[in-house]
Design a protein around this motif. Structure first.
Motif, mmCIF file in Angstrom:
data_model
loop_
_atom_site.group_PDB
_atom_site.id
_atom_site.type_symbol
_atom_site.label_atom_id
_atom_site.label_comp_id
_atom_site.label_asym_id
_atom_site.label_seq_id
_atom_site.Cartn_x
_atom_site.Cartn_y
_atom_site.Cartn_z
ATOM 1 N N GLY A 13 3.335 15.282 -6.456
ATOM 2 C CA GLY A 13 3.080 15.734 -5.091
ATOM 3 C C GLY A 13 4.273 15.533 -4.185
ATOM 4 N N VAL A 14 5.267 14.811 -4.633
ATOM 5 C CA VAL A 14 6.437 14.555 -3.773
ATOM 6 C C VAL A 14 7.589 15.359 -4.377
ATOM 7 N N GLY A 15 8.274 16.132 -3.569
ATOM 8 C CA GLY A 15 9.268 16.997 -4.135
ATOM 9 C C GLY A 15 10.606 17.029 -3.513
ATOM 10 N N ALA B 272 1.840 9.446 -5.913
ATOM 11 C CA ALA B 272 2.239 10.819 -5.553
ATOM 12 C C ALA B 272 3.344 11.313 -6.474
ATOM 13 N N LEU B 273 4.257 10.434 -6.857
ATOM 14 C CA LEU B 273 5.331 10.822 -7.756
ATOM 15 C C LEU B 273 4.812 11.167 -9.149
ATOM 16 N N ASP C 104 0.837 -1.214 0.000
ATOM 17 C CA ASP C 104 0.000 0.000 0.000
ATOM 18 C C ASP C 104 0.867 1.258 0.000
ATOM 19 N N LEU C 105 1.917 1.266 0.826
ATOM 20 C CA LEU C 105 2.808 2.428 0.910
ATOM 21 C C LEU C 105 3.459 2.703 -0.440
ATOM 22 N N LEU C 106 3.989 1.666 -1.094
ATOM 23 C CA LEU C 106 4.646 1.840 -2.392
ATOM 24 C C LEU C 106 3.655 2.326 -3.453
ATOM 25 N N TYR C 107 2.429 1.832 -3.393
ATOM 26 C CA TYR C 107 1.404 2.256 -4.350
ATOM 27 C C TYR C 107 1.126 3.753 -4.213
#
Length: 194
Positions: free
Chosen positions: A192-194, A187-188, A179-182
């Motif tokens: 959304g992840v920067g 987000a990538l 779930d975390l990797l998904y």
């Protein structure tokens, strides 16, 4: 009687003669039989009686012939009876051996069935214990739901033994990692992840 008339006109001995009684052959006593695998030998006893009768007979070999025929018939009958008895004893011994073997087999099977009964009773007790535990959990969950309490799914999923408990923890950890990797991947993609 059945006597024979001699040359001088006198009655000589024979079967039922009024002047002389024929010696009847006597069978040997039961203790004189040496081996049970052989029938008793009546020939020597009957031969002695036949010699006594033939010496008093002047008619040649008629009495001896009758006695020898009688002797052979008796010996054949005795041999037949002996063979029948031996066959019957052998059959009885075979039946007895089979019964003994069957009794041992039945004894082993009874022992196996007793052990199986004990195992079934233990398994039944274990099933009843698990059912009781399950009914208690279901009742607790029903009460919690009626009281409006939030049901903790993680607390509901438990293993029945330590190995199962460990397997549940590992599967939950793998599912959480997936779930975390998904969500990181999504987000990538969305930036959304920067």
């Amino acid at each position: 009687g059945r006597g024979s008339v001699g040359g001088n006109g006198s009655m000589q001995g024979g079967y039922g003669s009024s002047y002389g009684q024929v010696q009847q052959p006597q069978p040997p006593s039961y203790g004189s039989v040496a081996r049970p695998s052989q029938p008793p030998n009546y020939d020597s006893t009957i031969s002695r009686g036949a010699r006594t009768n033939s010496s008093s007979s002047t008619s040649g070999g008629s009495t001896t012939t009758v006695l020898s025929k009688l002797t052979s018939k008796i010996q054949m009958k005795v041999q037949d009876v002996f063979n029948d008895l031996r066959t019957e004893m052998e059959d009885e011994l075979r039946v007895q051996a089979q019964l003994t073997e069957n009794a041992e087999t039945v004894g082993r099977q009874i022992g196996d069935l007793r052990r199986l009964k004990i195992m079934i009773e233990q398994g039944l007790q274990e099933v009843q214990d698990r059912r009781t535990t399950l009914e208690q959990r279901v009742e607790k969950a029903r009460k919690d739901r009626e009281e409006g309490m939030k049901i903790d799914v993680d607390a509901m999923v438990t293993g029945v033994d330590p190995n199962s408990e460990k397997a549940v923890e590992l599967v939950a950890g793998i599912a959480a990692t997936d779930d975390l990797l998904y969500y990181i991947d999504r987000a990538l993609i969305q930036g959304g992840v920067g």
